[in-house]
Design a protein around this motif. Structure first.
Motif, PDB file in Angstrom:
ATOM      1  N   TRP A  51       0.962  -1.159   0.105  1.00 38.80           N
ATOM      2  CA  TRP A  51       0.329   0.042  -0.053  1.00 38.80           C
ATOM      3  C   TRP A  51       0.770   1.348  -0.075  1.00 38.80           C
ATOM      4  O   TRP A  51       1.902   1.037   0.711  1.00 38.80           O
ATOM      5  CB  TRP A  51      -1.046  -0.013   1.187  1.00 38.80           C
ATOM      6  CG  TRP A  51      -2.003  -1.082   0.932  1.00 38.80           C
ATOM      7  CD1 TRP A  51      -1.748  -2.511   1.689  1.00 38.80           C
ATOM      8  CD2 TRP A  51      -3.328  -0.683   0.626  1.00 38.80           C
ATOM      9  NE1 TRP A  51      -2.826  -2.636   1.406  1.00 38.80           N
ATOM     10  CE2 TRP A  51      -3.800  -2.087   0.842  1.00 38.80           C
ATOM     11  CE3 TRP A  51      -3.835   0.316  -0.190  1.00 38.80           C
ATOM     12  CZ2 TRP A  51      -5.386  -1.987   0.174  1.00 38.80           C
ATOM     13  CZ3 TRP A  51      -5.007   0.131  -0.961  1.00 38.80           C
ATOM     14  CH2 TRP A  51      -5.568  -1.789  -0.829  1.00 38.80           C
ATOM     15  N   GLU A  94      -3.505   5.329   0.390  1.00 40.27           N
ATOM     16  CA  GLU A  94      -4.831   5.173  -0.673  1.00 40.27           C
ATOM     17  C   GLU A  94      -4.848   4.114  -1.630  1.00 40.27           C
ATOM     18  O   GLU A  94      -5.330   3.057  -2.526  1.00 40.27           O
ATOM     19  CB  GLU A  94      -5.370   6.112  -0.857  1.00 40.27           C
ATOM     20  CG  GLU A  94      -6.123   6.738   0.258  1.00 40.27           C
ATOM     21  CD  GLU A  94      -7.073   5.836   1.442  1.00 40.27           C
ATOM     22  OE1 GLU A  94      -7.520   5.167   0.911  1.00 40.27           O
ATOM     23  OE2 GLU A  94      -6.802   5.750   2.574  1.00 40.27           O
ATOM     24  N   LEU A 139      -2.909   0.801  -3.927  1.00 36.89           N
ATOM     25  CA  LEU A 139      -2.065  -0.601  -4.029  1.00 36.89           C
ATOM     26  C   LEU A 139      -0.870  -0.576  -5.295  1.00 36.89           C
ATOM     27  O   LEU A 139      -1.215  -0.579  -6.196  1.00 36.89           O
ATOM     28  CB  LEU A 139      -3.545  -0.979  -3.900  1.00 36.89           C
ATOM     29  CG  LEU A 139      -3.225  -2.897  -3.528  1.00 36.89           C
ATOM     30  CD1 LEU A 139      -2.728  -2.489  -2.712  1.00 36.89           C
ATOM     31  CD2 LEU A 139      -4.754  -3.293  -4.239  1.00 36.89           C
ATOM     32  N   ASP A 152      -7.414   3.954  -5.314  1.00 38.76           N
ATOM     33  CA  ASP A 152      -7.885   3.942  -3.837  1.00 38.76           C
ATOM     34  C   ASP A 152      -9.280   2.816  -4.619  1.00 38.76           C
ATOM     35  O   ASP A 152     -10.218   3.067  -4.744  1.00 38.76           O
ATOM     36  CB  ASP A 152      -9.135   5.338  -3.748  1.00 38.76           C
ATOM     37  CG  ASP A 152      -9.742   5.408  -2.580  1.00 38.76           C
ATOM     38  OD1 ASP A 152      -9.524   4.011  -1.637  1.00 38.76           O
ATOM     39  OD2 ASP A 152     -10.894   6.451  -2.732  1.00 38.76           O
ATOM     40  N   GLN A 175     -11.889   0.261  -4.675  1.00 42.79           N
ATOM     41  CA  GLN A 175     -12.507   0.209  -3.814  1.00 42.79           C
ATOM     42  C   GLN A 175     -13.959  -1.573  -3.422  1.00 42.79           C
ATOM     43  O   GLN A 175     -14.581  -1.088  -2.399  1.00 42.79           O
ATOM     44  CB  GLN A 175     -14.353   1.200  -4.629  1.00 42.79           C
ATOM     45  CG  GLN A 175     -14.290   2.222  -5.680  1.00 42.79           C
ATOM     46  CD  GLN A 175     -13.926   2.746  -4.296  1.00 42.79           C
ATOM     47  OE1 GLN A 175     -15.199   3.104  -3.146  1.00 42.79           O
ATOM     48  NE2 GLN A 175     -13.015   3.742  -4.428  1.00 42.79           N
ATOM     49  N   LYS A 176     -13.119  -2.303  -4.293  1.00 37.87           N
ATOM     50  CA  LYS A 176     -13.136  -3.604  -3.725  1.00 37.87           C
ATOM     51  C   LYS A 176     -11.810  -4.528  -3.972  1.00 37.87           C
ATOM     52  O   LYS A 176     -10.813  -4.022  -4.758  1.00 37.87           O
ATOM     53  CB  LYS A 176     -14.254  -4.555  -4.213  1.00 37.87           C
ATOM     54  CG  LYS A 176     -14.192  -4.465  -5.595  1.00 37.87           C
ATOM     55  CD  LYS A 176     -15.250  -5.190  -5.900  1.00 37.87           C
ATOM     56  CE  LYS A 176     -15.183  -5.342  -7.616  1.00 37.87           C
ATOM     57  NZ  LYS A 176     -16.625  -6.151  -8.632  1.00 37.87           N
ATOM     58  N   LEU A 177     -12.116  -5.513  -2.926  1.00 36.67           N
ATOM     59  CA  LEU A 177     -10.862  -6.423  -3.055  1.00 36.67           C
ATOM     60  C   LEU A 177     -11.004  -8.340  -3.618  1.00 36.67           C
ATOM     61  O   LEU A 177     -11.972  -8.529  -2.891  1.00 36.67           O
ATOM     62  CB  LEU A 177      -9.823  -6.293  -2.015  1.00 36.67           C
ATOM     63  CG  LEU A 177      -9.516  -5.280  -1.312  1.00 36.67           C
ATOM     64  CD1 LEU A 177      -9.268  -5.113  -0.084  1.00 36.67           C
ATOM     65  CD2 LEU A 177      -8.100  -4.733  -2.460  1.00 36.67           C
ATOM     66  N   LYS A 227      -6.230  -4.852   3.456  1.00 33.21           N
ATOM     67  CA  LYS A 227      -6.537  -3.343   3.425  1.00 33.21           C
ATOM     68  C   LYS A 227      -6.027  -2.608   4.325  1.00 33.21           C
ATOM     69  O   LYS A 227      -5.000  -2.774   5.683  1.00 33.21           O
ATOM     70  CB  LYS A 227      -8.058  -3.150   4.516  1.00 33.21           C
ATOM     71  CG  LYS A 227      -8.493  -2.084   3.459  1.00 33.21           C
ATOM     72  CD  LYS A 227      -8.556  -1.400   2.533  1.00 33.21           C
ATOM     73  CE  LYS A 227      -9.345  -0.290   1.771  1.00 33.21           C
ATOM     74  NZ  LYS A 227      -9.095   0.321   0.687  1.00 33.21           N
ATOM     75  N   ALA A 228      -4.667  -1.599   3.405  1.00 32.50           N
ATOM     76  CA  ALA A 228      -4.454  -0.962   4.668  1.00 32.50           C
ATOM     77  C   ALA A 228      -5.200  -0.291   5.823  1.00 32.50           C
ATOM     78  O   ALA A 228      -5.550  -0.451   6.147  1.00 32.50           O
ATOM     79  CB  ALA A 228      -3.456   0.633   3.961  1.00 32.50           C
TER      80      ALA A 228
END
Length: 96
Positions: free
Chosen positions: A6, A9, A11, A83, A85-87, A95-96
């Motif tokens: 990360w 925000e 990735l 940023d 919105q979903k992983l 998530k960071a």
């Protein structure tokens, strides 16, 4: 080392791309990179454009939120996702 990190925000993902695959998918790790199979051929930037489209859909962002930061002409790429919105459930990213 992990295949992702990360940066605020954003990735950053290390990808190993396999073009001309039978289907689009994440398929585990290849060394210290996430292996990504895509259907597009590695001709005239088609694989890169297709990779951006695939990642945008998987991470719930627009195509302009995805940037190939290194490896434009290689199978080994580093990609920035602004940023997300979903992983994707198929890969383990904390998530960071």
């Amino acid at each position: 080392m992990s295949f992702y990190r990360w940066q605020g925000e954003d990735l950053i993902i290390a990808c190993h791309l396999q073009p001309r695959a039978s289907k689009d998918e994440f398929c585990g790790l290849h060394g210290e990179s996430l292996k990504v199979r895509i259907k597009a051929p590695p001709v005239e930037g088609k694989a890169n454009a297709y990779l951006i489209k695939f990642l945008a859909k998987q991470f719930g962002v627009t195509k302009r939120d995805i940037e190939i930061i290194s490896g434009e002409l290689s199978r080994e790429k580093r990609v920035r996702i602004a940023d997300p919105q979903k992983l994707p459930e198929q890969i383990e990213i904390a998530k960071a």
